[in-house]
Design a protein around this motif. Structure first.
Motif, PDB file in Angstrom:
ATOM      1  N   ASP A  37      25.024 -82.329 -50.862  1.00 36.96           N
ATOM      2  CA  ASP A  37      25.474 -82.998 -52.084  1.00 36.96           C
ATOM      3  C   ASP A  37      26.895 -82.619 -52.463  1.00 36.96           C
ATOM      4  OD1 ASP A  37      23.066 -84.375 -52.508  1.00 36.96           O
ATOM      5  OD2 ASP A  37      22.184 -82.595 -53.426  1.00 36.96           O
ATOM      6  N   GLU A  38      27.436 -81.590 -51.759  1.00 37.38           N
ATOM      7  CA  GLU A  38      28.792 -81.171 -52.086  1.00 37.38           C
ATOM      8  C   GLU A  38      29.337 -80.243 -51.007  1.00 37.38           C
ATOM      9  OE1 GLU A  38      28.709 -78.994 -55.806  1.00 37.38           O
ATOM     10  OE2 GLU A  38      28.392 -77.114 -54.768  1.00 37.38           O
ATOM     11  N   LEU A  39      30.652 -80.077 -51.068  1.00 38.44           N
ATOM     12  CA  LEU A  39      31.338 -79.049 -50.297  1.00 38.44           C
ATOM     13  C   LEU A  39      32.159 -78.253 -51.298  1.00 38.44           C
ATOM     14  CD1 LEU A  39      32.377 -77.607 -47.756  1.00 38.44           C
ATOM     15  CD2 LEU A  39      34.079 -79.425 -47.522  1.00 38.44           C
ATOM     16  N   ASP A  40      31.930 -76.947 -51.309  1.00 39.56           N
ATOM     17  CA  ASP A  40      32.657 -76.047 -52.186  1.00 39.56           C
ATOM     18  C   ASP A  40      33.492 -75.127 -51.306  1.00 39.56           C
ATOM     19  OD1 ASP A  40      33.617 -74.169 -53.959  1.00 39.56           O
ATOM     20  OD2 ASP A  40      31.664 -73.703 -54.841  1.00 39.56           O
ATOM     21  N   PHE A  41      34.796 -75.355 -51.276  1.00 41.60           N
ATOM     22  CA  PHE A  41      35.684 -74.546 -50.439  1.00 41.60           C
ATOM     23  C   PHE A  41      35.653 -73.071 -50.835  1.00 41.60           C
ATOM     24  CE2 PHE A  41      37.947 -78.673 -49.645  1.00 41.60           C
ATOM     25  CZ  PHE A  41      37.693 -78.712 -48.278  1.00 41.60           C
ATOM     26  N   ALA A  42      35.356 -72.759 -52.102  1.00 43.04           N
ATOM     27  CA  ALA A  42      35.282 -71.364 -52.533  1.00 43.04           C
ATOM     28  C   ALA A  42      34.081 -70.662 -51.897  1.00 43.04           C
ATOM     29  CB  ALA A  42      35.210 -71.280 -54.055  1.00 43.04           C
TER      30      ALA A  42
ATOM     31  N   ARG B 177      34.686 -79.694 -54.166  1.00 39.79           N
ATOM     32  CA  ARG B 177      35.135 -78.749 -55.194  1.00 39.79           C
ATOM     33  C   ARG B 177      35.736 -77.514 -54.569  1.00 39.79           C
ATOM     34  NH1 ARG B 177      31.579 -77.100 -59.162  1.00 39.79           N
ATOM     35  NH2 ARG B 177      30.307 -78.947 -58.987  1.00 39.79           N
ATOM     36  N   ASN B 178      36.432 -76.773 -55.381  1.00 36.44           N
ATOM     37  CA  ASN B 178      36.901 -75.438 -55.031  1.00 36.44           C
ATOM     38  C   ASN B 178      36.485 -74.547 -56.195  1.00 36.44           C
ATOM     39  OD1 ASN B 178      38.104 -73.303 -53.773  1.00 36.44           O
ATOM     40  ND2 ASN B 178      40.195 -73.878 -54.321  1.00 36.44           N
ATOM     41  N   GLY B 179      35.280 -73.980 -56.090  1.00 36.31           N
ATOM     42  CA  GLY B 179      34.719 -73.223 -57.201  1.00 36.31           C
ATOM     43  C   GLY B 179      34.442 -74.149 -58.368  1.00 36.31           C
ATOM     44  N   GLU B 180      34.976 -73.807 -59.520  1.00 43.43           N
ATOM     45  CA  GLU B 180      34.764 -74.622 -60.728  1.00 43.43           C
ATOM     46  C   GLU B 180      35.640 -75.877 -60.753  1.00 43.43           C
ATOM     47  OE1 GLU B 180      32.337 -74.085 -63.048  1.00 43.43           O
ATOM     48  OE2 GLU B 180      31.727 -72.548 -61.599  1.00 43.43           O
TER      49      GLU B 180
END
Length: 176
Positions: free
Chosen positions: A73-78, A123-126
Motif C-alpha cells: 500500500d506504500e513505499l516509505d524511503f525512511a 513517503r519519506n517518514g512523515e
C-alpha cells in the motif's frame, strides 16, 4: 437497418491495456539497455547526472515497481532505504531487466481492474510525497521507464553509440 454490433471494437480491460503497453515499451527498453558499453559504467555527462550504471540499473528495475505497487500500500524511503542492484556489465543489466519485467508482468496479469483502484502512498517518514491509485502509479512507472530511457539515449548519443528507434526509426537507423 442491419445490426452493426459486430463493428464495435473489443473492449479491453485496463489490465490488458497495461500489459500490452508494458510489452511494447519492453521491446525498446531491452534494445536500449543492450547498447550500454561495459567500459562506460562509471561515465556520466555532468557532475549532477547519474552514472550510466545508476541510470541503466534504475531503468532495468522499474518493471519491478509494478509488483511492489500491486502487493503493498506504500513505499516509505525512511523505513526502506533505496539500495540498487549492483550491476557490473551489460549481460547482467539485461538479465536483471528481464527478471524485473517477468515479475511485473506476472503480477499484473493476475491482477484485476478493481485492484488498480486503491490508493498507494510514496513517503519519506512523515513526509507524504504522493498518493495515487495503484493504476496511476503503474502508469507513472511506465512514464518513468520512457523518461529515463530517453535520458539513456542522450548518454549513448554523447558516447557516439548508435541509438535504436523507440516509436519509429532513430536517426541512426535512417538512410539519409
Amino acid at each position: 437497418m442491419p445490426n452493426a454490433s459486430h463493428l464495435k471494437p473489443n473492449k479491453m480491460s485496463m489490465i490488458q491495456m497495461l500489459l500490452k503497453e508494458l510489452e511494447q515499451e519492453a521491446q525498446t527498453t531491452r534494445k536500449m539497455l543492450s547498447r550500454v558499453p561495459n567500459d562506460k559504467y562509471d561515465w556520466k555527462p555532468h557532475e549532477k547526472s547519474m552514472t550510466i550504471k545508476q541510470l541503466a540499473t534504475h531503468i532495468a528495475e522499474l518493471p519491478g515497481w509494478i509488483t511492489m505497487t500491486l502487493t503493498t500500500d506504500e513505499l516509505d524511503f525512511a523505513a526502506t532505504p533505496y539500495t540498487p542492484e549492483n550491476i557490473t556489465n551489460t549481460t547482467q543489466l539485461v538479465d536483471y531487466f528481464e527478471k524485473c519485467l517477468a515479475d511485473g508482468k506476472t503480477h499484473l496479469s493476475k491482477a484485476t481492474d478493481d485492484q488498480l483502484q486503491p490508493n498507494w502512498t510514496l513517503r519519506n517518514g512523515e513526509q507524504i510525497l504522493s498518493v495515487s491509485t495503484k493504476g496511476e502509479v503503474i502508469r507513472m512507472v511506465f512514464s518513468q521507464i520512457v523518461h529515463h530511457r530517453a535520458q539513456l539515449g542522450v548518454y549513448l548519443r554523447l558516447l557516439n553509440i548508435p541509438i535504436p528507434g523507440s516509436y519509429g526509426p532513430s536517426a541512426d537507423e535512417m538512410n539519409f
